[in-house]
Design a protein around this motif. Structure first.
Motif, short mmCIF file in Angstrom:
data_model
loop_
_atom_site.label_atom_id
_atom_site.label_comp_id
_atom_site.label_asym_id
_atom_site.label_seq_id
_atom_site.Cartn_x
_atom_site.Cartn_y
_atom_site.Cartn_z
N ALA A 183 0.84 -1.20 0.00
CA ALA A 183 0.00 0.00 0.00
C ALA A 183 0.87 1.25 0.00
O ALA A 183 1.95 1.28 0.59
CB ALA A 183 -0.90 0.00 1.22
N LEU A 184 0.40 2.30 -0.70
CA LEU A 184 1.14 3.55 -0.78
C LEU A 184 0.78 4.44 0.41
O LEU A 184 -0.36 4.44 0.88
CB LEU A 184 0.78 4.29 -2.07
N SER A 185 1.74 5.24 0.83
CA SER A 185 1.45 6.21 1.88
C SER A 185 0.73 7.40 1.24
O SER A 185 0.67 7.54 0.02
CB SER A 185 2.75 6.68 2.55
N ASN A 186 0.17 8.27 2.08
CA ASN A 186 -0.51 9.44 1.55
C ASN A 186 0.43 10.33 0.74
O ASN A 186 0.04 10.88 -0.29
CB ASN A 186 -1.14 10.25 2.70
N ALA A 187 1.67 10.47 1.19
CA ALA A 187 2.64 11.29 0.47
C ALA A 187 2.96 10.70 -0.91
O ALA A 187 3.08 11.43 -1.89
CB ALA A 187 3.92 11.42 1.29
N HIS A 220 -0.20 11.67 -7.92
CA HIS A 220 -1.29 12.49 -8.43
C HIS A 220 -0.74 13.76 -9.07
O HIS A 220 -1.17 14.15 -10.17
CB HIS A 220 -2.25 12.84 -7.29
N ARG A 221 0.22 14.41 -8.41
CA ARG A 221 0.82 15.63 -8.98
C ARG A 221 1.51 15.33 -10.30
O ARG A 221 1.47 16.14 -11.23
CB ARG A 221 1.80 16.24 -8.00
N ALA A 222 2.16 14.19 -10.40
CA ALA A 222 2.84 13.82 -11.65
C ALA A 222 1.82 13.60 -12.76
O ALA A 222 2.04 14.01 -13.91
CB ALA A 222 3.67 12.55 -11.43
N ARG A 223 0.66 12.97 -12.45
CA ARG A 223 -0.37 12.76 -13.47
C ARG A 223 -0.95 14.09 -13.93
O ARG A 223 -1.16 14.30 -15.13
CB ARG A 223 -1.49 11.87 -12.92
N VAL A 224 -1.21 15.00 -12.99
CA VAL A 224 -1.76 16.31 -13.35
C VAL A 224 -0.77 17.08 -14.22
O VAL A 224 -1.15 17.69 -15.22
CB VAL A 224 -2.13 17.10 -12.08
N LYS A 225 0.50 17.04 -13.87
CA LYS A 225 1.53 17.74 -14.64
C LYS A 225 1.63 17.17 -16.05
O LYS A 225 1.76 17.91 -17.02
CB LYS A 225 2.88 17.63 -13.93
#
Length: 95
Positions: free
Chosen positions: A28-32, A38-43
């Motif tokens: 499982a991934l941490s929140n960070a 997510h930021r990489a996908r948006v960028k």
């Protein structure tokens, strides 16, 4: 406390209870980490939108699509007239 060597003794406390909720996955991934992804996908979406807004790149992309289509049709046994029309359309974009 149960004596593991004696099969006649009973465990007074019973089996250990599992905690409430769904068990956590090992990978499982941490929140960070989720936020970083997510930021990489948006960028990446913003960069794609910027590229698709450039008319020169749109022209180049359309030309490449025509050339790829011509190559695929040539491999599929398309007639030379159809291939010539595709290639002419690709070349005429730059005229």
């Amino acid at each position: 406390m149960k004596d593991n060597r004696d099969p006649g003794t009973l465990d007074l406390l019973g089996p250990a209870k599992r905690g409430r909720g769904r068990p956590r996955k090992a990978d499982a991934l941490s929140n960070a980490e989720r936020q970083r992804l997510h930021r990489a996908r948006v960028k990446a979406k913003e960069q794609i939108a910027a590229v698709s807004a450039d008319p020169g790149l749109q022209l180049l992309a359309a030309t490449f699509r025509d050339l790829i289509e011509a190559e695929a049709r040539a491999k599929a046994g398309c007639t030379s007239d159809e291939l010539t029309a595709l290639l002419t359309r690709a070349v005429n974009r730059f005229s």
